[in-house]
Design an enzyme around this catalytic site. Structure first.
Site, mmCIF file in Angstrom:
data_model
loop_
_atom_site.group_PDB
_atom_site.id
_atom_site.type_symbol
_atom_site.label_atom_id
_atom_site.label_comp_id
_atom_site.label_asym_id
_atom_site.label_seq_id
_atom_site.Cartn_x
_atom_site.Cartn_y
_atom_site.Cartn_z
ATOM 1 N N CYS A 96 2.784 44.523 46.127
ATOM 2 C CA CYS A 96 2.837 45.818 45.447
ATOM 3 C C CYS A 96 3.751 46.782 46.207
ATOM 4 O O CYS A 96 3.650 46.923 47.423
ATOM 5 C CB CYS A 96 1.430 46.405 45.334
ATOM 6 S SG CYS A 96 1.411 47.974 44.452
ATOM 7 N N CYS A 130 -12.207 45.304 31.370
ATOM 8 C CA CYS A 130 -11.629 46.441 32.094
ATOM 9 C C CYS A 130 -10.400 45.926 32.828
ATOM 10 O O CYS A 130 -10.417 44.795 33.332
ATOM 11 C CB CYS A 130 -12.650 46.999 33.092
ATOM 12 S SG CYS A 130 -12.034 48.406 34.043
HETATM 13 N N1 SAM Z 1 -2.635 48.712 41.669
HETATM 14 C C1 SAM Z 1 -3.614 49.338 40.895
HETATM 15 C C2 SAM Z 1 -4.030 50.683 41.400
HETATM 16 O O1 SAM Z 1 -3.927 50.943 42.591
HETATM 17 O O2 SAM Z 1 -4.485 51.487 40.584
HETATM 18 C C3 SAM Z 1 -4.845 48.472 40.682
HETATM 19 C C4 SAM Z 1 -5.418 47.644 41.806
HETATM 20 S S1 SAM Z 1 -6.063 48.530 43.220
HETATM 21 C C5 SAM Z 1 -6.375 47.223 44.335
HETATM 22 C C6 SAM Z 1 -7.647 49.130 42.641
HETATM 23 C C7 SAM Z 1 -8.498 49.952 43.584
HETATM 24 O O3 SAM Z 1 -9.090 49.109 44.556
HETATM 25 C C8 SAM Z 1 -7.841 51.023 44.413
HETATM 26 O O4 SAM Z 1 -7.621 52.202 43.711
HETATM 27 C C9 SAM Z 1 -8.865 51.251 45.512
HETATM 28 O O5 SAM Z 1 -9.760 52.264 45.118
HETATM 29 C C10 SAM Z 1 -9.585 49.914 45.601
HETATM 30 N N2 SAM Z 1 -9.320 49.247 46.893
HETATM 31 C C11 SAM Z 1 -8.211 48.563 47.240
HETATM 32 N N3 SAM Z 1 -8.295 48.101 48.502
HETATM 33 C C12 SAM Z 1 -9.495 48.508 48.973
HETATM 34 C C13 SAM Z 1 -10.149 48.364 50.223
HETATM 35 N N4 SAM Z 1 -9.581 47.713 51.241
HETATM 36 N N5 SAM Z 1 -11.378 48.898 50.378
HETATM 37 C C14 SAM Z 1 -11.955 49.563 49.346
HETATM 38 N N6 SAM Z 1 -11.369 49.753 48.151
HETATM 39 C C15 SAM Z 1 -10.150 49.250 47.961
HETATM 40 FE FE1 SF4 Z 2 -0.713 48.575 45.000
HETATM 41 FE FE2 SF4 Z 2 -3.037 49.289 43.915
HETATM 42 FE FE3 SF4 Z 2 -2.929 48.187 46.388
HETATM 43 FE FE4 SF4 Z 2 -2.023 50.650 46.034
HETATM 44 S S1 SF4 Z 2 -4.128 49.958 45.734
HETATM 45 S S2 SF4 Z 2 -0.985 49.006 47.170
HETATM 46 S S3 SF4 Z 2 -1.158 50.523 43.976
HETATM 47 S S4 SF4 Z 2 -2.396 47.194 44.472
#
Ligand code: SAM
Ligand code: SF4
Ligand code: DTB
Length: 330
Positions: free
Chosen positions: A59, A137
């Site tokens: 990403c 979702c």
């Molecule tokens: N890329 C898209 C975005 O950021 O909206 C969708 C996927 S992203 C992985 C979805 C959510 O996962 C993020 O907004 C964050 O709140 C959560 N997330 C990602 N990594 C995380 C972590 N290490 N610990 C807790 N929540 C996490």
């Molecule tokens: Fe990409 Fe979503 Fe991870 Fe942010 S939380 S780096 S937008 S996948």
């Protein structure tokens, strides 16, 4: 024991100070208030939502918590993969349904949706999941209005797009997009008639006011988000937040309680970080207003709780699994 009277009900005018006060209340008073609201607006069910990373890694965004960011790929060891095949995704959805999940959530490590074959395939995944009788979702990054409309036409139940933290703290966590872009995507989702799934993460170094601000922005939305995921940071090695100390489980309890009090009708989802909670801490979160968990061995890239243990815990405390889809449905 003192019992503070809180002006509750369906309100959209919560102030940051009011929410901060809630977050700092004596814990048992807070949980008591949250239980009153929970019993008025919710039932005794827990929804099991299964999560699948349909497009992992690479990403371009630099979210400091995220192992899927290309900025930390080498250190975090998450390789960039293409979008999964539609059939493989639907096989996973069917398996999740068989073990009791009624919601199937699909995540893509995209900054934003681009029109084309990949998006068409995601639409096919949404249609497929819906035809299994499950809620669908997706979380795909930023959306334009016409893309939200296409997702709505495909039957998407909800779109997940988290605010993550307060506007003030956001800049310390992400530099490649701003808070307003998040809010814009959420407004496109709402305008297309899709339910909003929007929450945040605690444990990134934010303070209580940041947490309160995030909840205030969510609670000011009209209508409130139908779904509010509360994540505790999973401090993944190789990400800038790898050394953050673990979240105090009682802070998660507080977040669940205040989300319940301020957004009585929402499904509050005890999301990432549940693997580090004891059974008892999870029960406190459920008591405080959480009524959904991510269910299945993996979140997106990190480990989740054991599914059998989750089912046993729900049974042990006498809650019901919500909307269990009968295998005969499709
Ligand atoms: N890329 C898209 C975005 O950021 O909206 C969708 C996927 S992203 C992985 C979805 C959510 O996962 C993020 O907004 C964050 O709140 C959560 N997330 C990602 N990594 C995380 C972590 N290490 N610990 C807790 N929540 C996490
Ligand atoms: Fe990409 Fe979503 Fe991870 Fe942010 S939380 S780096 S937008 S996948
Ligand atoms: C949300 O708020 N939490 C989920 C879901 N929405 C997409 C994601 C949690 C990801 C945890 C880190 C990982 O497994 O990569």
């Amino acid at each position: 024991m003192a019992s503070t009277v809180i002006n509750t009900g369906l309100r959209h005018n919560w102030t940051v100070v009011e929410i901060e006060t809630l977050l700092q209340m004596p814990l048992l008073d807070l949980v008591h208030q949250a239980q009153i609201i929970h019993r008025e607006y919710q039932d005794d069910s827990v929804q099991l939502a299964s999560l699948l990373s349909i497009k992992t890694g690479g990403c371009p965004e630099d979210c400091a918590y995220c192992p899927q960011s290309a900025h930390y790929a080498k250190e975090a060891g998450v390789a960039k993969e293409p979008l999964m095949d539609v059939d493989d995704v639907l096989t996973k959805a069917r398996l999740a349904r068989e073990v009791g999940a009624s919601r199937f959530c699909m995540g893509a490590a995209w900054r934003e949706v681009r029109d084309g074959q990949d998006f068409d395939n995601v639409l096919a995944m949404v249609r497929g999941v819906r035809s299994l009788g499950m809620e669908a979702c997706v979380t795909l990054g930023m959306l334009k209005p016409h893309q939200a409309e296409r997702l709505a036409e495909a039957g998407l139940t909800a779109y997940n797009h988290n605010l993550d933290t307060s506007p003030e703290f956001y800049g310390q966590i992400i530099s490649t997009r701003d808070y307003n872009e998040r809010l814009e995507t959420l407004s496109h989702v709402r305008a297309a008639g899709i339910a909003v799934c929007c929450g945040g993460i605690i444990g990134m170094g934010e303070n209580t006011k940041d947490r309160a601000q995030m909840l205030q922005i969510l609670a000011a939305m009209k209508p409130h988000p139908e779904s509010v995921p509360i994540n505790a940071l999973v401090a993944v090695k190789g990400t800038p937040l790898e050394n953050r100390p673990p979240v105090d489980p009682l802070d998660l309890v507080r977040m669940c309680a205040v989300a319940r009090i301020t957004m009585p009708e929402a499904r509050v989802r005890l999301s990432a970080g549940r693997a580090m909670l004891s059974r008892e801490a999870q029960v406190l979160c459920l008591m405080a207003g959480a009524n959904s968990i991510f269910y299945g061995e993996k979140l997106l890239t990190t480990a989740n709780n054991d599914a059998e243990a989750d089912r046993q815990l729900i049974e042990a405390i006498g809650l019901k699994i919500s909307g269990k889809v009968e295998a005969a449905a499709a």
